[in-house]
Write a protein that holds these residues in place. Structure first.
Motif, PDB file in Angstrom:
ATOM      1  N   SER A   2      45.659  30.767  37.301  1.00 41.48           N
ATOM      2  CA  SER A   2      45.955  31.291  35.974  1.00 41.48           C
ATOM      3  C   SER A   2      46.871  32.508  36.093  1.00 41.48           C
ATOM      4  O   SER A   2      47.065  33.068  37.180  1.00 41.48           O
ATOM      5  N   ARG A   3      47.434  32.913  34.972  1.00 41.18           N
ATOM      6  CA  ARG A   3      48.283  34.110  34.951  1.00 41.18           C
ATOM      7  C   ARG A   3      47.496  35.325  35.458  1.00 41.18           C
ATOM      8  O   ARG A   3      48.021  36.135  36.220  1.00 41.18           O
ATOM      9  N   ALA A   4      46.238  35.429  35.068  1.00 41.14           N
ATOM     10  CA  ALA A   4      45.392  36.544  35.504  1.00 41.14           C
ATOM     11  C   ALA A   4      45.153  36.490  37.014  1.00 41.14           C
ATOM     12  O   ALA A   4      45.160  37.535  37.688  1.00 41.14           O
ATOM     13  N   ASP A   5      44.951  35.283  37.555  1.00 39.07           N
ATOM     14  CA  ASP A   5      44.761  35.130  39.005  1.00 39.07           C
ATOM     15  C   ASP A   5      46.003  35.588  39.766  1.00 39.07           C
ATOM     16  O   ASP A   5      45.907  36.277  40.776  1.00 39.07           O
ATOM     17  N   ILE A   6      47.171  35.176  39.285  1.00 39.49           N
ATOM     18  CA  ILE A   6      48.421  35.553  39.944  1.00 39.49           C
ATOM     19  C   ILE A   6      48.637  37.055  39.860  1.00 39.49           C
ATOM     20  O   ILE A   6      49.011  37.700  40.850  1.00 39.49           O
ATOM     21  N   THR A   7      48.363  37.652  38.696  1.00 40.63           N
ATOM     22  CA  THR A   7      48.499  39.096  38.532  1.00 40.63           C
ATOM     23  C   THR A   7      47.581  39.840  39.493  1.00 40.63           C
ATOM     24  O   THR A   7      47.984  40.807  40.141  1.00 40.63           O
ATOM     25  N   ALA A   8      46.344  39.380  39.620  1.00 41.21           N
ATOM     26  CA  ALA A   8      45.385  40.012  40.537  1.00 41.21           C
ATOM     27  C   ALA A   8      45.863  39.891  41.980  1.00 41.21           C
ATOM     28  O   ALA A   8      45.760  40.851  42.761  1.00 41.21           O
ATOM     29  N   LEU A   9      46.407  38.730  42.342  1.00 44.39           N
ATOM     30  CA  LEU A   9      46.904  38.529  43.702  1.00 44.39           C
ATOM     31  C   LEU A   9      48.075  39.456  44.000  1.00 44.39           C
ATOM     32  O   LEU A   9      48.112  40.106  45.050  1.00 44.39           O
ATOM     33  N   VAL A  10      49.017  39.553  43.085  1.00 45.19           N
ATOM     34  CA  VAL A  10      50.180  40.429  43.283  1.00 45.19           C
ATOM     35  C   VAL A  10      49.744  41.884  43.374  1.00 45.19           C
ATOM     36  O   VAL A  10      50.240  42.642  44.205  1.00 45.19           O
ATOM     37  N   THR A  11      48.787  42.280  42.554  1.00 47.03           N
ATOM     38  CA  THR A  11      48.269  43.650  42.608  1.00 47.03           C
ATOM     39  C   THR A  11      47.631  43.934  43.969  1.00 47.03           C
ATOM     40  O   THR A  11      47.873  44.979  44.571  1.00 47.03           O
ATOM     41  N   ALA A  12      46.845  42.997  44.467  1.00 49.72           N
ATOM     42  CA  ALA A  12      46.214  43.160  45.780  1.00 49.72           C
ATOM     43  C   ALA A  12      47.260  43.230  46.879  1.00 49.72           C
ATOM     44  O   ALA A  12      47.129  44.005  47.826  1.00 49.72           O
TER      45      ALA A  12
END
Length: 68
Positions: A2-12
Motif C-alpha cells: 500500500s501507499r502507507a507501506d511504501i512510505t514507511a519503508l522509504v522512511t526507514a
C-alpha cells in the motif's frame, strides 16, 4: 504494498542511509555487496553510476505499481 507501506519503508531507509554514510568503508562495501549494488565513479564527469544485480536477491519479487 500500500501507499502507507511504501512510505514507511522509504522512511526507514532514510535512517539506513544515515547509518551507511557514517559506516566504516569495509562494512559499507559488504552491505553493498549483499544488496548486489555496484557504484562506479566517473572522474571526468564527477558522477557516480549505480548498478544493481537483482539476481543477487533470492527473495520474492514484488511489483509496486498496478497491472498494465
Amino acid at each position: 504494498m500500500s501507499r502507507a507501506d511504501i512510505t514507511a519503508l522509504v522512511t526507514a531507509l532514510g535512517d539506513i542511509a544515515a547509518v551507511l554514510r557514517e559506516a566504516d568503508p569495509v562494512d559499507k562495501a559488504e552491505v553493498y555487496r549483499q544488496l548486489g549494488l555496484r557504484l562506479n565513479y566517473q572522474p571526468e564527469t564527477q558522477t557516480v553510476r549505480a548498478k544493481v544485480d537483482l539476481s543477487a536477491h533470492r527473495g520474492v519479487m514484488v511489483c509496486v505499481r498496478g497491472g498494465t
